[in-house]
Scaffold this motif. Sequence first.
Motif, PDB file in Angstrom:
ATOM      1  N   PHE A   1     -13.714  -7.436  -4.840  1.00  0.00           N
ATOM      2  CA  PHE A   1     -14.316  -6.969  -3.591  1.00  0.00           C
ATOM      3  C   PHE A   1     -13.640  -7.617  -2.389  1.00  0.00           C
ATOM      4  O   PHE A   1     -13.363  -6.948  -1.393  1.00  0.00           O
ATOM      5  N   ASP A   2     -13.350  -8.896  -2.481  1.00  0.00           N
ATOM      6  CA  ASP A   2     -12.666  -9.592  -1.394  1.00  0.00           C
ATOM      7  C   ASP A   2     -11.290  -8.980  -1.145  1.00  0.00           C
ATOM      8  O   ASP A   2     -10.915  -8.724   0.002  1.00  0.00           O
ATOM      9  N   ALA A   3     -10.539  -8.721  -2.212  1.00  0.00           N
ATOM     10  CA  ALA A   3      -9.198  -8.132  -2.063  1.00  0.00           C
ATOM     11  C   ALA A   3      -9.282  -6.741  -1.444  1.00  0.00           C
ATOM     12  O   ALA A   3      -8.487  -6.388  -0.569  1.00  0.00           O
ATOM     13  N   MET A   4     -10.267  -5.948  -1.875  1.00  0.00           N
ATOM     14  CA  MET A   4     -10.444  -4.608  -1.331  1.00  0.00           C
ATOM     15  C   MET A   4     -10.774  -4.674   0.161  1.00  0.00           C
ATOM     16  O   MET A   4     -10.225  -3.923   0.959  1.00  0.00           O
ATOM     17  N   CYS A   5     -11.652  -5.584   0.532  1.00  0.00           N
ATOM     18  CA  CYS A   5     -12.035  -5.731   1.937  1.00  0.00           C
ATOM     19  C   CYS A   5     -10.842  -6.154   2.785  1.00  0.00           C
ATOM     20  O   CYS A   5     -10.605  -5.593   3.857  1.00  0.00           O
ATOM     21  N   ARG A   6     -10.091  -7.132   2.309  1.00  0.00           N
ATOM     22  CA  ARG A   6      -8.918  -7.595   3.052  1.00  0.00           C
ATOM     23  C   ARG A   6      -7.894  -6.477   3.228  1.00  0.00           C
ATOM     24  O   ARG A   6      -7.315  -6.316   4.297  1.00  0.00           O
ATOM     25  N   GLU A   7      -7.680  -5.710   2.172  1.00  0.00           N
ATOM     26  CA  GLU A   7      -6.721  -4.609   2.248  1.00  0.00           C
ATOM     27  C   GLU A   7      -7.166  -3.573   3.282  1.00  0.00           C
ATOM     28  O   GLU A   7      -6.358  -3.086   4.073  1.00  0.00           O
ATOM     29  N   THR A   8      -8.454  -3.253   3.292  1.00  0.00           N
ATOM     30  CA  THR A   8      -8.966  -2.272   4.242  1.00  0.00           C
ATOM     31  C   THR A   8      -8.865  -2.794   5.666  1.00  0.00           C
ATOM     32  O   THR A   8      -8.426  -2.071   6.566  1.00  0.00           O
ATOM     33  N   VAL A   9      -9.266  -4.036   5.887  1.00  0.00           N
ATOM     34  CA  VAL A   9      -9.220  -4.632   7.224  1.00  0.00           C
ATOM     35  C   VAL A   9      -7.780  -4.654   7.739  1.00  0.00           C
ATOM     36  O   VAL A   9      -7.518  -4.307   8.895  1.00  0.00           O
ATOM     37  N   ASP A  10      -6.840  -5.028   6.870  1.00  0.00           N
ATOM     38  CA  ASP A  10      -5.438  -5.094   7.280  1.00  0.00           C
ATOM     39  C   ASP A  10      -4.840  -3.706   7.523  1.00  0.00           C
ATOM     40  O   ASP A  10      -4.059  -3.507   8.444  1.00  0.00           O
ATOM     41  N   ALA A  11      -5.221  -2.741   6.690  1.00  0.00           N
ATOM     42  CA  ALA A  11      -4.624  -1.404   6.768  1.00  0.00           C
ATOM     43  C   ALA A  11      -5.207  -0.553   7.891  1.00  0.00           C
ATOM     44  O   ALA A  11      -4.532   0.350   8.389  1.00  0.00           O
ATOM     45  N   VAL A  12      -6.456  -0.841   8.291  1.00  0.00           N
ATOM     46  CA  VAL A  12      -7.133   0.002   9.281  1.00  0.00           C
ATOM     47  C   VAL A  12      -7.724  -0.880  10.391  1.00  0.00           C
ATOM     48  O   VAL A  12      -8.937  -1.086  10.455  1.00  0.00           O
TER      49      VAL A  12
END
Length: 188
Positions: A59-70
């Motif tokens: 979940f942490d990795a998914m959140c970081r990826e979303t925050v960075d990508a968008v």
Amino acid sequence: MNRDAEATRRRLLRAATEEFAAYGIAGARVDRIAAAAQSNKAQIYHYFGSKDGLFDAVFDAMCRETVDAVPIDAADLPEYAGRLFDSYERRPWVQRLATWYRLERAGSGTLIPVLLESNAAKIEAVAAAQRGGLLPTRFSAEELLGLILHLSGFWSANTPEFDARLAGEGAERRRKVVVDAVAALVAG
């Protein structure tokens, strides 16, 4: 040796993402995750401590990826919502994982730092745009951001019965609905 350990960890995270998205935390099985990752259960416990620790890492990795990508653009919230929609279309597991998180972790008292930080920064960006007259103030910055986040995920939160009523809607039209709804929301 270190490269192999990192590769194993990445394979476990990929397999766990699929497993948790499909079955949630309670329904996920570490033996299926280990098999899909061509690893073993001992490696899961070694790298993540527990099944819950593995979910937290996913979940942490998914959140970081979303925050960075968008990243948010408070000057163009309709397009920000459209980019979030695009992200959910490319990665449908994101909304499923978020739903499992809400269902199985609500009230646990555990808050994810990356989400706390990201939400605080987004709220401040919206508040600054409101103070600068770029955005209306009929909703607080927190309320406005919440509405935008929910509108961006609108299509992935519907029941199959509602989706059946909109069977002819393609991704382009669904994105336009999100963008137009946010534009209407922030119109002065």
